[in-house]
Scaffold this motif. Structure first.
Motif, short mmCIF file in Angstrom:
data_model
loop_
_atom_site.label_atom_id
_atom_site.label_comp_id
_atom_site.label_asym_id
_atom_site.label_seq_id
_atom_site.Cartn_x
_atom_site.Cartn_y
_atom_site.Cartn_z
N GLN A 1 -3.19 4.50 1.86
CA GLN A 1 -2.55 3.18 1.88
C GLN A 1 -1.06 3.24 2.15
OE1 GLN A 1 -3.59 -0.01 -1.11
NE2 GLN A 1 -5.10 1.55 -1.61
N PHE A 2 -0.42 4.37 1.84
CA PHE A 2 1.00 4.47 2.21
C PHE A 2 1.14 4.23 3.71
CE2 PHE A 2 1.25 6.92 -1.76
CZ PHE A 2 2.35 6.33 -2.31
N LEU B 1 -9.90 3.27 9.53
CA LEU B 1 -9.53 4.19 8.45
C LEU B 1 -10.02 3.68 7.11
CD1 LEU B 1 -5.96 5.50 9.20
CD2 LEU B 1 -8.05 6.80 8.89
N THR B 2 -9.92 2.38 6.90
CA THR B 2 -10.42 1.84 5.64
C THR B 2 -11.93 2.04 5.53
OG1 THR B 2 -8.67 0.20 5.74
CG2 THR B 2 -10.41 -0.18 4.16
N LEU C 1 -0.37 -10.06 -0.20
CA LEU C 1 -1.69 -9.44 -0.13
C LEU C 1 -1.59 -7.91 -0.14
CD1 LEU C 1 -3.44 -11.91 2.26
CD2 LEU C 1 -4.33 -11.14 0.06
N HIS C 2 -0.62 -7.38 0.59
CA HIS C 2 -0.45 -5.92 0.57
C HIS C 2 -0.10 -5.45 -0.84
CE1 HIS C 2 -1.06 -5.06 4.76
NE2 HIS C 2 -0.16 -5.95 5.14
N ALA D 1 2.95 6.71 9.83
CA ALA D 1 3.11 5.27 9.66
C ALA D 1 2.44 4.52 10.81
CB ALA D 1 4.60 4.91 9.59
N SER D 2 2.71 4.96 12.03
CA SER D 2 2.20 4.23 13.19
C SER D 2 0.68 4.34 13.29
CB SER D 2 2.86 4.79 14.45
OG SER D 2 2.33 4.15 15.58
N SER D 3 0.15 5.56 13.17
CA SER D 3 -1.28 5.72 13.40
C SER D 3 -2.10 5.14 12.24
CB SER D 3 -1.63 7.19 13.62
OG SER D 3 -1.27 7.95 12.50
N PHE D 4 -1.67 5.32 11.01
CA PHE D 4 -2.46 4.82 9.90
C PHE D 4 -2.50 3.29 9.87
CE2 PHE D 4 -3.73 8.19 6.73
CZ PHE D 4 -3.64 9.21 7.65
#
Lengths: 348, 457
Positions: free
Chosen positions: B79-80, A84-85, B6-7, A74-77
């Motif tokens: 995306q999660f 990342l995108t 938006l998310h 959760a934190s890193s992404f």
């Protein structure tokens, strides 16, 4: 349990880099070594049946990271949102370029897909290298264990770094060149004649640069993250990693000089794996270091999922990964040997 | 727009687009296995070659869709973490499991056997090539199962316990996999995927028959498409759709009230066949209703009371009520049309006049986009009905997104995906169109195996 999962995830991502590394590497050098249409088809043919299986290691490794270390995921992404995108977009462009090239006979489109394939491979290598360097250097975690990194700040490491600073830029360039070398050695192994000779010659020229950058990355890491050295002092066994890095590189050089294609490629595999394991060892037991004053390091223990989740996970993971290894080995075995001279793309 | 909206649009758009591809590949994989099985079992060389060519044509189209499914699927897993980090932190120990299992059990299998299916026809034996097709089918269906397990836990959480810091963990592995919601939804969803596959195969066959090209293949595609179509279209309504509706009415009554546009609890509730929900005045404009049918469909008796939205506090209503209502009605309406069309086609097939009856070949051709719309509408019904919950009853959607990713950043990447996917759509249409124009052709030679340079594309 936490240590076990740390090394499971590290191993999966290492396998990803070693395997997808060679097909990304082929992409990096593609426009430089594959000069004729025949060469390009052979290069594509060399990675055609295996590249997307290689990429699955990233997906499976990411999924394993997700359930074993939810906080880290959760934190890193979310913190590395933009890079990342962009990585996602690059993976898409790259995968499509390979696939579309095989589906068209129009020269204009073929040259377009050749270009996008190569460019996306180059950028991916740089991004992956920079990403790893970001994790080694640490990120400005907040008290809630989250952060958000801008793309760049003032190119300095320290309390408020950006994605790109002098240290992560070294990481990006090193990854680019190391994977280029890896790709060249794979191409030399899988092809004959002119393409083989060009790939070998280029690998010989590239090798000293990779060696220099690798050596430079060691003091750079100690400057960017002094704690990594402390970890090495505590655990004597960790020194095996840098030793394996040097052994790998030396194997590549000796094998290139003697014309041992297999050993050269395996030496490069060892080099990449040892680099990653070395980086993981420098972090352990931290999984995401904090550089600011507000937050604290995310460690294995803090990021780890519940005990039952992990016990259950270990059972199916061991079973599933055994199957996965069997499939992978089978495919590599079926498509073993050099690519035939008149490789007809790999169209279907 | 605020960050949460938006998310949500970000995820909704990317997953809706992504699912255009798996619904075809999962359905098609089954039909390819059918063709390969006929080819494997026959002793007649000519017939065997014919069915191999017929299957190879669809394997090519499968490959295009598979690659698009892979490249648009990777962003879903990412995306999660990127857009829904708080949701991931809290529930990763549960939903991360089936997602990782999809990678480990399905993706390795699919990529390995798809390679064999596409590149290995001359390298491996006929039986092994059939097996490769079969394993690609198995892999894609396993993949679908793990995704449905993930979604089912969000719809109907089971086998979990709450740890400190709001973190959920699995208490029973089999409990998670055996979630009844997952199995009902899986049956409904896979039958929907077969519908898409059947319509696309039948439409291609109809095109060839109408054009008078590749007619032997056209006939076989129409035949396989119609048989698979009639079976899956019926299964879509009964038993799978029926079971799904009843199970939802039991566990998500607010969602069902929203789908049906039932604002007030009613004994002997009518079913609204058409109409436009007016949320402000809590009525349906221009309704076309059949009395007592809703009560009967849900409870099996015409007198039973069906809970309306007035039974629930307003903050627990599904947010986008009109969209939920329309999604459900579009899905159900198209499902009814599918049964009618396929039943007529199957009747003509039985009579032996289907291949020359142009007035039925045209609707078969033109209807191929409709299953895509129906499947999308079905998923929108399920996910909009779940709102305002991310995990039903446990975690609200407004609590789950990445608080540190600002609306501007989210909008930027959404625009990026929009642009990227527009280009993908064009490429996809061109590639599939080209493949269909070229048609099924013999023979394919494995790439360079014996040094000949026959074209294989």
């Amino acid at each position: 349990m936490g240590t076990l999962w740390f090394w499971i995830v590290a191993a999966m991502l290492t396998i990803y880099v070693v395997l997808d590394g060679f097909d990304i590497g082929v992409g990096i050098v593609y426009l430089f070594v594959a000069r004729t249409e025949q060469d390009k088809r052979k290069a594509m043919h060399a990675i055609g049946p295996v590249w997307d299986g290689n990429e699955v290691w990233l997906i499976a490794g990411g999924g394993t990271l997700f359930f074993a270390f939810p906080l880290l995921y959760a934190s890193s992404f979310s913190g590395f949102y933009l890079p990342l995108t962009i990585v996602l977009w690059l993976l898409m462009i790259r995968g499509l370029s390979i696939e579309l090239r095989a589906h068209t006979h129009d020269k204009v489109y073929i040259s377009l897909f050749d270009t996008t394939f190569s460019l996306s491979s180059i950028l991916l290598a740089i991004f992956f290298g920079a990403a790893l360097a970001n994790v080694i250097r640490g990120v400005p975690l907040g008290t809630d264990d989250y952060f958000f990194l801008p793309l760049w700040t003032n190119w300095r490491t320290g309390a408020n770094p950006g994605i790109l600073d002098w240290y992560t830029a070294i990481g990006g360039v090193l990854a680019l060149l190391a994977l280029a070398l890896h790709g060249l050695l794979y191409l030399a192994l899988k092809t004959a004649h002119a393409l083989n000779e060009r790939a070998t010659a280029m690998a010989k020229r590239l090798w000293p640069i990779v060696l220099l950058l690798t050596l430079a990355s060691i003091p750079a890491t100690v400057i960017a993250r002094p704690e990594s050295l402390a970890h090495y002092r505590e655990h004597g066994a960790f020194w095996l990693a840098p030793a394996a890095v040097i052994t790998g590189l030396a194997t590549v050089a000796v094998s290139l000089a003697r014309g041992w294609e297999w050993r050269a490629f395996l030496g490069s595999c060892l080099y990449l794996a040892a680099m990653l394991v070395g980086a993981a060892a420098g972090l352990f037991p931290v999984v995401l270091p904090s550089v600011g004053t507000a937050g604290r390091d995310i460690t294995i223990d803090r990021a780890l999922a519940g005990p039952h989740t992990l016990r259950v996970g270990l059972a199916w993971w061991s079973f599933g990964i055994t199957l996965a290894v069997i499939y992978s080995v089978t495919v590599y075995w079926l498509f073993r040997g050099k690519v035939p001279e008149h490789a007809e793309g790999y169209g279907h | 727009m605020d960050a949460l909206t938006l998310h949500r649009i970000h995820f909704a758009f990317t997953i809706t687009y992504h699912y255009l591809f798996p619904q075809l590949t999962m359905g098609l994989a089954l039909l390819i296995v059918v063709m390969k099985t006929v080819a494997l079992r026959t002793t007649d060389d000519e017939k065997r070659e014919f069915y191999d060519v017929a299957a190879r044509f669809w394997a090519r189209i499968f490959a295009v869709n598979f690659v698009l499914g892979v490249v648009t699927g990777i962003p879903m897993e990412f995306q999660f973490g990127t857009n829904w980090s708080e949701f991931s932190r809290r529930t990763g120990g549960v939903i991360g499991q089936p997602l990782a299992m999809e990678g480990v059990f399905s993706f390795f299998l699919e990529s390995a056997f798809l390679g064999l299916l596409l590149f290995g026809e001359r390298r491996i034996s006929r039986a092994l090539h059939w097996f490769a097709a079969f394993m690609v089918f198995v892999g894609s269906w396993i993949s679908g199962f793990f995704i449905i397990v993930t979604d089912a836990w969000m719809q109907h959480p089971v086998a979990y316990k709450l740890l400190p810091h709001g973190i959920y963990e699995v208490t029973s592995f089999w409990g998670l996999l055996m979630n009844p919601w997952a199995w009902i939804q899986y049956a409904h969803n896979m039958s929907g995927a077969v519908i898409t596959g059947a319509f696309v195969v039948a439409a291609t066959g109809a095109l060839y028959l109408l054009q008078g090209r590749f007619e032997p293949y056209g006939r076989i595609y129409v035949k396989i498409g119609v048989i698979a179509g009639v079976a899956s279209c019926i299964a879509q309504i009964f038993p799978t759709g029926d079971m799904h509706g009843k199970y939802m009415a039991k566990h998500q009554p607010a969602a069902v009230a929203g789908m049906e546009g039932l604002f007030h609890s009613t004994p002997g509730a009518p079913i609204v066949l058409m109409g436009q929900p007016d949320v402000e005045n809590q009525t349906i404009d221009n309704p076309l209703v059949v009395n007592k049918v809703l009560s009967f469909l849900i409870y099996g008796t015409t007198a039973a009371e069906v809970k309306g939205l007035d039974q629930f506090p307003k903050e627990d209503w599904p947010g986008a009520l009109p969209l939920l209502f329309y999604s459900y009605h579009i899905m159900a309406g198209l499902g009814t049309y599918f049964v009618a069309l396929m039943a007529v086609a199957a009747f003509l097939l039985y009579r032996g006049t289907l291949y020359s009856t142009r007035w039925i070949l045209w609707p078969l051709l033109l209807s191929f986009p409709l299953p895509y719309i129906a499947n999308t509408a079905g998923w929108m019904t399920a996910e909009l009905g779940r709102q305002p919950w991310l995990v039903y009853g446990l975690l609200r959607t407004s609590e789950g997104y990445s608080k540190h990713v600002g609306p501007g950043t989210s909008l930027f990447t959404l625009l990026g995906f929009l642009g990227m996917y527009s280009v993908l759509s064009i490429l996809w249409i061109v590639m599939v169109y080209t493949a269909i124009q070229k048609g099924p052709r013999a023979p394919a030679v494995d790439a360079g195996h014996d040094g000949h340079t026959l074209t294989t594309a």
